[in-house]
Scaffold this active site. Structure first.
Site, PDB file in Angstrom:
ATOM      1  N   ARG A  54       0.975  -1.137   0.108  1.00 39.37           N
ATOM      2  CA  ARG A  54       0.019   0.043  -0.044  1.00 39.37           C
ATOM      3  C   ARG A  54       0.941   1.301  -0.041  1.00 39.37           C
ATOM      4  NH1 ARG A  54      -2.424   0.270   5.190  1.00 39.37           N
ATOM      5  NH2 ARG A  54      -1.141   2.263   5.506  1.00 39.37           N
ATOM      6  N   GLU A  73       5.034   7.069   2.021  1.00 39.88           N
ATOM      7  CA  GLU A  73       5.805   5.675   2.261  1.00 39.88           C
ATOM      8  C   GLU A  73       5.141   4.707   1.752  1.00 39.88           C
ATOM      9  OE1 GLU A  73       5.705   4.533   6.441  1.00 39.88           O
ATOM     10  OE2 GLU A  73       3.666   4.281   6.599  1.00 39.88           O
ATOM     11  N   ASN A 112       3.946   0.571   2.082  1.00 43.45           N
ATOM     12  CA  ASN A 112       4.124  -0.541   3.084  1.00 43.45           C
ATOM     13  C   ASN A 112       4.288  -1.948   2.440  1.00 43.45           C
ATOM     14  OD1 ASN A 112       3.013   1.316   5.741  1.00 43.45           O
ATOM     15  ND2 ASN A 112       1.791   1.731   4.048  1.00 43.45           N
ATOM     16  N   SER A 169      -2.572  -2.843   5.842  1.00 42.13           N
ATOM     17  CA  SER A 169      -3.779  -3.322   6.641  1.00 42.13           C
ATOM     18  C   SER A 169      -5.000  -2.434   6.194  1.00 42.13           C
ATOM     19  CB  SER A 169      -3.714  -3.146   7.950  1.00 42.13           C
ATOM     20  OG  SER A 169      -3.521  -1.914   8.566  1.00 42.13           O
ATOM     21  N   LYS A 180      12.505   2.778   5.300  1.00 44.62           N
ATOM     22  CA  LYS A 180      12.569   4.218   4.944  1.00 44.62           C
ATOM     23  C   LYS A 180      14.027   4.521   4.095  1.00 44.62           C
ATOM     24  CE  LYS A 180       8.796   4.762   6.955  1.00 44.62           C
ATOM     25  NZ  LYS A 180       8.196   3.539   7.298  1.00 44.62           N
ATOM     26  N   LYS A 184      12.547  10.308  10.418  1.00 43.01           N
ATOM     27  CA  LYS A 184      11.707   9.116  10.426  1.00 43.01           C
ATOM     28  C   LYS A 184      12.843   7.693  10.566  1.00 43.01           C
ATOM     29  CE  LYS A 184       8.013   9.908   7.074  1.00 43.01           C
ATOM     30  NZ  LYS A 184       7.311   9.087   5.920  1.00 43.01           N
ATOM     31  N   GLU A 219       7.626   0.593  10.928  1.00 47.45           N
ATOM     32  CA  GLU A 219       6.333   0.586  10.219  1.00 47.45           C
ATOM     33  C   GLU A 219       5.336   0.624  11.640  1.00 47.45           C
ATOM     34  OE1 GLU A 219       5.986   0.959   7.378  1.00 47.45           O
ATOM     35  OE2 GLU A 219       8.031   0.556   7.025  1.00 47.45           O
ATOM     36  N   GLY A 220       3.955   0.802  11.322  1.00 43.06           N
ATOM     37  CA  GLY A 220       3.122   0.603  12.445  1.00 43.06           C
ATOM     38  C   GLY A 220       2.611   1.982  12.865  1.00 43.06           C
ATOM     39  N   ARG A 259      -7.658   7.788   5.011  1.00 41.81           N
ATOM     40  CA  ARG A 259      -7.775   7.941   6.723  1.00 41.81           C
ATOM     41  C   ARG A 259      -7.530   9.461   6.881  1.00 41.81           C
ATOM     42  NH1 ARG A 259      -2.717   4.234   7.701  1.00 41.81           N
ATOM     43  NH2 ARG A 259      -2.122   5.318   5.664  1.00 41.81           N
TER      44      ARG A 259
END
Length: 474
Positions: free
Chosen positions: A125, A144, A146, A151, A305, A364, A368-369, A450
């Site tokens: 994604r 970024e 993923n 998810s 990254k 950064k 992740e997350g 989002r």
């Protein structure tokens, strides 16, 4: 509300009633999370937070994000196959970042033994924000990509129905019809199904590596259910289970509880806290196997990254995607400014630039997350501490993207309904399947919008900051 929808509401009473109706519809559609009090194996659930109305997004930016996704799929895969590029790019990072170093060690062991896997599956994604330009239209800028455990493909497949319902309640049926159809869940399952089919063992299973406490299980179940509808069975296991009951035969076929595994789909394993010594051993076992890993370890490394920063250097895309100038141009158009913090003159200049104008940058780490990036005062403190240390090489510096805020109404379980200033982030889901050197599938399969209040610098839905949304193309 300045979203373009506020004029539809007469008063606070109508807002409250509409919000309740929206929540009921979200529950009916299965836009669900387990509660943080009872995150595992519980029948207590709540709705996943979402916006009352869809957010206005320029259709040109949605189209651009979709148009470049297949290029990003090919780029990620090209990086994953280029061992020399990965080693060179991550050399400084793995000296100072233990987690990336452990992943890279497994990558090296697999290469040394010889890669047993012949089918490769990417479910990724790519996430963007809309850079505000005072003298022109907004620009699409990538935050970024993923490459592991991307998810919300399941839940976001269910949110268009909620916003269509809200607009229909307000007699805005034409507007309701304009909300984009969106089923990444089906597309992600299609990729897994194709990889399973190419593996070529009719009785083999899909192994989903899951966390023990998983609030976002309904997002995962949506994909499992799509696979079951195709008669492909999924088993959920933890790394600990793999360590105890996983094994390889002489052909490096993977077995779990005595059953052959065709595809390993990771929804865990992207953060240092998710690994014990036992879990690292389990990950190595999985990587050594013939099973299709989603992602394999090289593809997880391709999503770091540091790789993102290196891809923005002049000439790098051309080397990785030779003879594809149009793809290179589409990719480069989405890049924000990215800067190395390696020791040396280039890194020193980047540190000085960030300390001189901290509001323009974000620091950064290789994580992740969500919730890991540093801004403002925190960034300045970190850079002052790290500026003469090799540890700074475990971070990259990125130009801060500045979207134009808008008013939105965020609905969260147990929170009062309030209209706040927000910004949005658009993700596009991509799927590719490669068999040997042949691409059997390369497509975009849907989107995720989002939205979060501007008071929060960092963090996604799972981190409790952003909420689910739908783009309303304008």
């Amino acid at each position: 509300m300045a979203t373009g929808w506020g004029s539809l509401l007469q008063d606070e009473k109508q807002l409250q009633a509409l919000a309740q109706e929206a929540v009921d519809r979200a529950l009916a559609e299965g836009v669900l999370l387990r509660t943080s009090q009872q995150p595992s194996c519980s029948d207590v659930v709540s709705y996943a937070p979402f916006t009352l109305f869809p957010s206005l997004v320029p259709s040109a930016l949605i189209e651009q994000a979709y148009a470049v996704q297949m290029d990003f799929n090919l780029l990620v895969d090209a990086v994953s196959q280029n061992a020399a590029f990965l080693e060179q790019t991550l050399a400084s990072t793995i000296r100072r970042d233990d987690f990336t170093a452990r992943l890279f060690d497994i990558h090296k062991q697999v290469l040394k033994e010889g890669v047993a896997q012949t089918v490769f599956l990417g479910l990724n994604r790519s996430d963007y924000m809309f850079q505000h330009n005072a003298d022109g239209p907004p620009a699409l800028k990538q935050i970024e990509i993923n490459t592991i455990s991307a998810s919300f493909g399941g839940l976001t497949s269910r949110t268009p129905a909620v916003h269509r319902h809200v607009l229909s309640v307000l007699n805005k049926n034409q507007e309701a019809a304009r909300i984009l159809s969106n089923e990444p869940c089906k597309g992600l399952a299609l990729g897994i199904a194709k990889a399973w089919e190419l593996y070529g063992s009719a009785n083999a299973l899909v192994l989903l590596i899951a966390q023990e406490k998983e609030r976002n299980i309904f997002d995962q179940r949506a994909i499992e259910n799509e696979l079951l509808a195709r008669n492909i069975h999924v088993i959920r296991r933890r790394f600990e289970d793999v360590s105890e009951k996983g094994s390889l035969d002489s052909d490096r076929r993977l077995f779990m509880d005595g059953q052959e595994v065709a595809v390993v789909y990771f929804r865990d394993g992207y953060m240092p806290s998710q690994y014990s010594v036992q879990n690292w051993e389990a990950r190595l076992l999985l990587e050594r196997s013939r099973a299709v890993k989603c992602p394999d370890i090289a593809t997880q490394l391709a999503g770091t990254k540091k790789v993102q920063q290196e891809l923005s250097r002049r000439g790098v895309l051309e080397r990785l995607l030779p003879g594809q100038p149009e793809a290179v141009a589409r990719l480069r158009a989405t890049f924000a400014g990215l800067y190395s913090l390696d020791m040396g003159e280039e890194g020193d200049q980047a540190v000085a630039k960030a300390l001189a104008a901290p509001q323009r940058f974000v620091l950064k780490p290789q994580r992740e997350g969500g919730g890991n990036n540093l801004y403002g005062e925190e960034m300045v403190e970190a850079l002052e501490r790290l500026k003469d240390s090799e540890e700074r090489a475990s971070y990259i510096l990125m130009e801060k993207i500045e979207p134009k805020p808008f008013d939105s109404c965020l609905l969260r379980p147990g929170s009062p309904i309030r209209v706040v200033q927000c910004i949005s982030e658009l993700g596009i889901f991509g799927v590719y399947v490669r068999h040997g050197q042949t691409y059997v599938m390369n497509k975009h399969v849907g989107h995720l919008l989002r939205t979060k209040a501007i008071e929060h610098a960092d963090g996604g839905v799972a981190a409790g900051v952003a909420v689910l949304d739908n783009p309303y193309p304008v």
